[in-house]
Write a protein that holds these residues in place. Structure first.
Motif, PDB file in Angstrom:
ATOM      1  N   ALA A  33       0.844  -1.199   0.000  1.00 47.65           N
ATOM      2  CA  ALA A  33       0.000   0.000   0.000  1.00 47.65           C
ATOM      3  C   ALA A  33       0.878   1.248   0.000  1.00 47.65           C
ATOM      4  O   ALA A  33       0.589   2.223  -0.709  1.00 47.65           O
ATOM      5  N   GLY A  34       1.952   1.223   0.781  1.00 47.80           N
ATOM      6  CA  GLY A  34       2.892   2.340   0.797  1.00 47.80           C
ATOM      7  C   GLY A  34       3.541   2.551  -0.556  1.00 47.80           C
ATOM      8  O   GLY A  34       3.771   3.684  -0.984  1.00 47.80           O
ATOM      9  N   ARG A  35       3.833   1.453  -1.233  1.00 42.47           N
ATOM     10  CA  ARG A  35       4.434   1.558  -2.568  1.00 42.47           C
ATOM     11  C   ARG A  35       3.503   2.287  -3.527  1.00 42.47           C
ATOM     12  O   ARG A  35       3.942   3.140  -4.303  1.00 42.47           O
ATOM     13  N   LYS A  36       2.217   1.985  -3.465  1.00 41.08           N
ATOM     14  CA  LYS A  36       1.263   2.644  -4.366  1.00 41.08           C
ATOM     15  C   LYS A  36       1.217   4.146  -4.100  1.00 41.08           C
ATOM     16  O   LYS A  36       1.196   4.956  -5.035  1.00 41.08           O
ATOM     17  N   THR A  37       1.219   4.521  -2.829  1.00 38.37           N
ATOM     18  CA  THR A  37       1.242   5.949  -2.480  1.00 38.37           C
ATOM     19  C   THR A  37       2.528   6.584  -2.974  1.00 38.37           C
ATOM     20  O   THR A  37       2.520   7.687  -3.533  1.00 38.37           O
ATOM     21  N   LEU A  38       3.629   5.902  -2.777  1.00 38.72           N
ATOM     22  CA  LEU A  38       4.931   6.392  -3.218  1.00 38.72           C
ATOM     23  C   LEU A  38       4.962   6.572  -4.736  1.00 38.72           C
ATOM     24  O   LEU A  38       5.453   7.587  -5.245  1.00 38.72           O
TER      25      LEU A  38
END
Length: 190
Positions: A106-111
């Protein structure tokens, strides 16, 4: 590096759990550094990599990203050098071990959304384990990656926390220096 005038108390640090600190970001940076997530000390101060003993700031200076040692309290100076900071996972915790594995994708998608919006030349993930989990690349090694996000190249660096004894300051400076050199020139394909 000047110390912060007031260190947060233990109570202030505990009160900062699950808070966030703002990204230090602007369009067209040379490098956007991406920490795993902010610790409680950073949450209490509102500054990235703020805990005394974190080797991020000395590594930036020793590698040539900054002409002098910048303190967390003066982190906005980094923008003048084409450098920014964000986090893989925004919420503060006492340790990265408190993060769930499901938070990394999920953090990767935001990043990735941030990268597509701000277009830094390089994204530098500061934490090999976070990169391996978040990008589903279990065999990744420190250094330049073949992966790109849009036109942004991806680089992986060791976590500069004082708890990471695998990398000493001289080695951190060398590894950060490789990225500093690469970031001076237009990015080319791997």
């Amino acid at each position: 590096m000047k110390a912060s005038p007031v260190r947060p108390t233990r109570a202030e640090q505990l009160a900062a759990e699950n808070t966030t600190i703002p990204d230090l970001i602007a369009p067209g940076l040379r490098v956007l550094f991406c920490g795993i997530n902010p610790g409680l000390y950073s949450g209490a101060t509102g500054h990235h990599f703020a805990k005394p003993g974190n080797r991020f700031w000395p590594a930036l200076h020793a590698s040539g990203f900054t002409p002098h040692l910048v303190s967390p309290a003066n982190e906005r100076e980094l923008l003048d050098h084409g450098v920014g900071i964000t986090n893989f996972i925004a919420r503060t915790t006492a340790t990265a071990a408190e993060l769930g594995r499901e938070e990394y994708p999920a953090g990767r998608k935001t990043l990735e959304r941030k990268i597509r919006k701000y277009h830094p030349r390089w994204l530098a993930i500061v934490g090999l384990g976070a990169y391996r989990i978040g990008f589903a690349d279990p065999f990744a090694v420190v250094g330049r990656q073949e992966r790109m996000i849009g036109s942004t190249g991806v680089w992986v660096l060791p976590n500069p926390s004082g708890l990471n004894a695998h990398y000493q300051p001289k080695e951190l400076a060398r590894l950060f220096g490789e990225l500093a050199t690469a970031s001076l020139f237009p990015r080319s394909s791997p």
